[in-house]
Design a protein around this motif. Sequence first.
Motif, PDB file in Angstrom:
ATOM      1  N   TRP A  30       0.839  -1.189   0.000  1.00  0.00           N
ATOM      2  CA  TRP A  30       0.000   0.000   0.000  1.00  0.00           C
ATOM      3  C   TRP A  30       0.881   1.250   0.000  1.00  0.00           C
ATOM      4  CZ3 TRP A  30      -0.347   3.684   4.086  1.00  0.00           C
ATOM      5  CH2 TRP A  30       0.531   3.425   5.144  1.00  0.00           C
ATOM      6  N   GLU A  32       0.535   5.719   1.273  1.00  0.00           N
ATOM      7  CA  GLU A  32      -0.272   6.714   1.966  1.00  0.00           C
ATOM      8  C   GLU A  32      -1.185   7.475   1.015  1.00  0.00           C
ATOM      9  OE1 GLU A  32      -1.906   8.559   5.052  1.00  0.00           O
ATOM     10  OE2 GLU A  32      -0.282   7.081   5.278  1.00  0.00           O
ATOM     11  N   CYS A  37      -6.258   1.816  -1.366  1.00  0.00           N
ATOM     12  CA  CYS A  37      -5.536   1.144  -0.284  1.00  0.00           C
ATOM     13  C   CYS A  37      -6.183   1.448   1.057  1.00  0.00           C
ATOM     14  CB  CYS A  37      -4.080   1.579  -0.250  1.00  0.00           C
ATOM     15  SG  CYS A  37      -3.133   1.196  -1.736  1.00  0.00           S
ATOM     16  N   LYS A  38      -6.532   2.722   1.255  1.00  0.00           N
ATOM     17  CA  LYS A  38      -7.142   3.124   2.515  1.00  0.00           C
ATOM     18  C   LYS A  38      -8.526   2.510   2.678  1.00  0.00           C
ATOM     19  CE  LYS A  38      -4.650   7.497   2.946  1.00  0.00           C
ATOM     20  NZ  LYS A  38      -4.757   8.969   3.040  1.00  0.00           N
ATOM     21  N   SER A  41      -7.834  -1.293   3.580  1.00  0.00           N
ATOM     22  CA  SER A  41      -7.101  -1.563   4.817  1.00  0.00           C
ATOM     23  C   SER A  41      -7.989  -1.993   5.988  1.00  0.00           C
ATOM     24  CB  SER A  41      -6.279  -0.330   5.215  1.00  0.00           C
ATOM     25  OG  SER A  41      -5.531  -0.584   6.375  1.00  0.00           O
ATOM     26  N   LYS A  60       1.841  -5.250   6.547  1.00  0.00           N
ATOM     27  CA  LYS A  60       1.616  -4.122   5.645  1.00  0.00           C
ATOM     28  C   LYS A  60       2.967  -3.586   5.165  1.00  0.00           C
ATOM     29  CE  LYS A  60      -2.705  -2.714   7.937  1.00  0.00           C
ATOM     30  NZ  LYS A  60      -3.647  -2.674   6.817  1.00  0.00           N
ATOM     31  N   ASP A  62       4.575  -0.546   3.106  1.00  0.00           N
ATOM     32  CA  ASP A  62       4.447   0.777   2.476  1.00  0.00           C
ATOM     33  C   ASP A  62       5.418   0.812   1.290  1.00  0.00           C
ATOM     34  OD1 ASP A  62       4.635   3.451   1.720  1.00  0.00           O
ATOM     35  OD2 ASP A  62       4.322   4.164   3.773  1.00  0.00           O
TER      36      ASP A  62
END
Length: 298
Positions: A30, A32, A37-38, A41, A60, A62
């Motif tokens: 994922w 930010e 993705c959000k 999640s 997870k 990033d």
Amino acid sequence: MSPAEKEAVEAFRRDVVEPSMTSLVLIDFWAEWCGPCKALSPLLDKIAAAYADKGVVLAKIDTDKNQFIAAQFQIRSIPTVYAMFQGQLVADLTNARTESQLRALLDQLLKQLPIQSSAADAEAELEPLIAMGEQVLGEGDGERALGIFTQLAEMAPENVAVLSGLLRALVATQQFDDAEALLADLPEEAAGAPEIERARSALALARTARPVDDLSALAAEVAANPDDLDKRFELAGGQMAAGDRDAAAETLLGIVAADREWNEGAARQQLLKLFEVVGLEDPWVSQQRRKLSAILFG
């Protein structure tokens, strides 16, 4: 490889590869800035929590902070979700975006892989106890079976095999309202399980299988007037209520042979319910299904 890349590899080995030796690790790639993705999640968090006792963990990654790791996995779009077991990727879960889809895929993986988990250990302990309860239920001792499955339900309240046994034991002891209430309270994922469908069929069958005060008199009446299919169906219900599945099946098969479409196929439908209650893999059911096929297609 730069020091930062070495650190990233070591962290990945520690946080993902090593846990995958005994667990199924879901790897969520994922970033930010990634809206999808959000959105995904929280669902992954929920699934990981629900399956934690089955040996599933969530990691997870990033991709902005771990570009070297993302490059090794050739991540071209996010979110990307993989499943890893014993250091090997075993599934791409990226296209599963709903809870039901993720659960279905995880259930399939967990059946295929030797995952170490507390749930698996508990299930192994339950199996012989469930088998004992099923044997007692099959022998017609509903009260004893109810006691066994009630205790098992206290140990494993979400186990569908236990719930199915408990429901069928309630039906066997004619506690139909309690069975209905238990069915109504089942979570959605359990309510659609084949084991629960079997119990639901048992309840439906019991609701329609009315006891008969004098079965021999009714049988004599049917023998004297075999064309009265309503009476024959009543006899089948009485035979089922008395626990005589052989006689009930013979009576229902006779109705199908006389008029397969009688009462919108009620006799055939009742037979299929009986088959499901006994268990579709049971040799008795296979024998009766062959008889039914011979009538329908012979």
